[in-house]
Design a protein around this motif. Structure first.
Motif, PDB file in Angstrom:
ATOM      1  N   GLY A  12     -11.353 -31.586   7.366  1.00 27.62           N
ATOM      2  CA  GLY A  12      -9.934 -31.360   7.181  1.00 27.62           C
ATOM      3  C   GLY A  12      -9.109 -31.337   8.451  1.00 27.62           C
ATOM      4  N   ASP A  51     -11.766 -41.190   6.946  1.00 25.24           N
ATOM      5  CA  ASP A  51     -12.468 -40.031   6.395  1.00 25.24           C
ATOM      6  C   ASP A  51     -13.899 -40.076   6.934  1.00 25.24           C
ATOM      7  OD1 ASP A  51     -13.794 -38.135   4.894  1.00 25.24           O
ATOM      8  OD2 ASP A  51     -12.947 -38.745   2.972  1.00 25.24           O
ATOM      9  N   ASN A  62     -12.192 -35.903   2.432  1.00 21.75           N
ATOM     10  CA  ASN A  62     -11.005 -35.306   3.049  1.00 21.75           C
ATOM     11  C   ASN A  62      -9.742 -35.690   2.287  1.00 21.75           C
ATOM     12  OD1 ASN A  62     -11.639 -33.833   5.780  1.00 21.75           O
ATOM     13  ND2 ASN A  62     -12.970 -35.635   5.749  1.00 21.75           N
ATOM     14  N   ASP A  64      -7.714 -33.957   0.419  1.00 17.98           N
ATOM     15  CA  ASP A  64      -6.577 -33.054   0.566  1.00 17.98           C
ATOM     16  C   ASP A  64      -5.780 -33.366   1.827  1.00 17.98           C
ATOM     17  OD1 ASP A  64      -7.283 -31.817  -1.774  1.00 17.98           O
ATOM     18  OD2 ASP A  64      -8.190 -30.054  -0.820  1.00 17.98           O
ATOM     19  N   ALA A  65      -6.496 -33.621   2.916  1.00 15.02           N
ATOM     20  CA  ALA A  65      -5.820 -33.930   4.176  1.00 15.02           C
ATOM     21  C   ALA A  65      -5.079 -35.259   4.085  1.00 15.02           C
ATOM     22  CB  ALA A  65      -6.834 -33.969   5.320  1.00 15.02           C
ATOM     23  N   GLU A  67      -3.895 -36.681   1.339  1.00 12.80           N
ATOM     24  CA  GLU A  67      -2.735 -36.496   0.474  1.00 12.80           C
ATOM     25  C   GLU A  67      -1.610 -35.754   1.198  1.00 12.80           C
ATOM     26  OE1 GLU A  67      -4.189 -34.641  -3.118  1.00 12.80           O
ATOM     27  OE2 GLU A  67      -4.294 -36.607  -4.090  1.00 12.80           O
ATOM     28  N   ALA A  68      -1.973 -34.796   2.024  1.00 14.72           N
ATOM     29  CA  ALA A  68      -0.957 -34.065   2.796  1.00 14.72           C
ATOM     30  C   ALA A  68      -0.232 -35.009   3.751  1.00 14.72           C
ATOM     31  CB  ALA A  68      -1.606 -32.920   3.574  1.00 14.72           C
ATOM     32  N   SER A  71       2.145 -37.224   1.811  1.00 17.35           N
ATOM     33  CA  SER A  71       3.314 -36.466   1.347  1.00 17.35           C
ATOM     34  C   SER A  71       4.292 -36.167   2.486  1.00 17.35           C
ATOM     35  CB  SER A  71       2.870 -35.146   0.710  1.00 17.35           C
ATOM     36  OG  SER A  71       2.103 -35.369  -0.452  1.00 17.35           O
ATOM     37  N   ARG A  95      -2.168 -43.290  -5.295  1.00 23.40           N
ATOM     38  CA  ARG A  95      -1.673 -42.085  -4.608  1.00 23.40           C
ATOM     39  C   ARG A  95      -0.714 -42.408  -3.472  1.00 23.40           C
ATOM     40  NH1 ARG A  95      -6.586 -37.664  -4.065  1.00 23.40           N
ATOM     41  NH2 ARG A  95      -7.849 -38.376  -5.810  1.00 23.40           N
TER      42      ARG A  95
END
Length: 240
Positions: A12, A51, A62, A64-65, A67-68, A71, A95
């Motif tokens: 992460g 990743d 990874n 979540d990282a 996607e962050a 975003s 995504r």
């Protein structure tokens, strides 16, 4: 030429490896999304995401990282590492990724690359990571008997959007890229080639820009984090 700043993800966090060794990871930022925003604010046009855990595991680790990052920034991003099925490719593109990089799959499942390139035109890249000219897979843990040039030529008619060529022995070492091998590969295929590995200075960028091959761009990581390369100067040089 496009400068692709690299965000390599491990546990992460934003890290850099030395010659692909996971044990030689240096953490540069605990917040990859904040790092992505800083690249956007500096004027970068793309992001290159990897990743690292996923490359070894064979599946995204990874998410979540990533996607962050997607975003937090409006920049187009390409991602490699552990992407080895049509379902995963489609999911990542849904995504918001602009391009998916297939590396190990290009060696072990070339039909997947061809199917993906047909289904998602321009959104599939082939990652070719070479150690002494021979392709390495599974997070660079395994070296094959296939040369980088041979693998690139296998996808000449597949419709892939780019080839990302990394010389593993140069990666993270800050000793300069393998300009000769990169230029030879780019001149041997019609697929756009992105150079990666070892870029440590503006002089290295100049060498790639004037290498005699039509490179699409260059990826840099550690040299940017270390301050050896100023992003504004680098982008101006490559745009000249």
């Amino acid at each position: 030429m496009i400068l692709y700043p690299a965000i390599d993800l491990k546990d992460g966090k934003c890290v850099r490896l030395l010659r692909g060794e996971m044990e030689a990871a240096t953490v540069f930022n605990d917040d990859p999304a904040a790092q992505a925003v800083s690249f956007e604010e500096a004027g970068c046009r793309w992001l290159h995401l990897v990743d690292l855990d996923g490359a070894f595991a064979g599946r995204p680790e990874n998410a979540d990282a990533v996607e962050a990052i997607l975003s937090a920034t409006s920049l187009p991003a390409q991602l490699g590492g552990g992407i080895r099925s049509m379902a995963t490719i489609g999911d990542w593109l849904d995504r918001g990724l602009a391009r998916v990089i297939l590396g190990t799959a290009a060696v072990r499942d070339p039909d997947l690359v061809r199917e993906a390139a047909r289904s998602f035109p321009g959104q599939i890249a082939v990652g070719i990571d070479a150690r002494k000219g021979m392709v390495a897979v599974a997070g660079w843990a395994e070296t094959t008997d296939i040369s980088a040039l041979e693998l690139a030529r296998r996808f000449e008619d597949a419709g892939v959007g780019a080839i990302i060529y990394t010389d593993i022995d140069c990666d993270g070492a800050l000793q300069g890229p393998n300009v000769e091998a990169t230029a030879a590969l780019a001149n041997a295929v019609t697929i756009p080639v992105i150079a990666s590995g070892g870029v440590s200075s503006l002089d290295d960028l100049r060498a790639l820009r004037t290498c005699g091959a039509p490179l699409n761009g260059v990826i840099s990581g550690r040299a940017i984090y270390d301050g050896r390369i100023d992003l504004v100067e680098a982008m101006a040089l490559l745009a000249d």
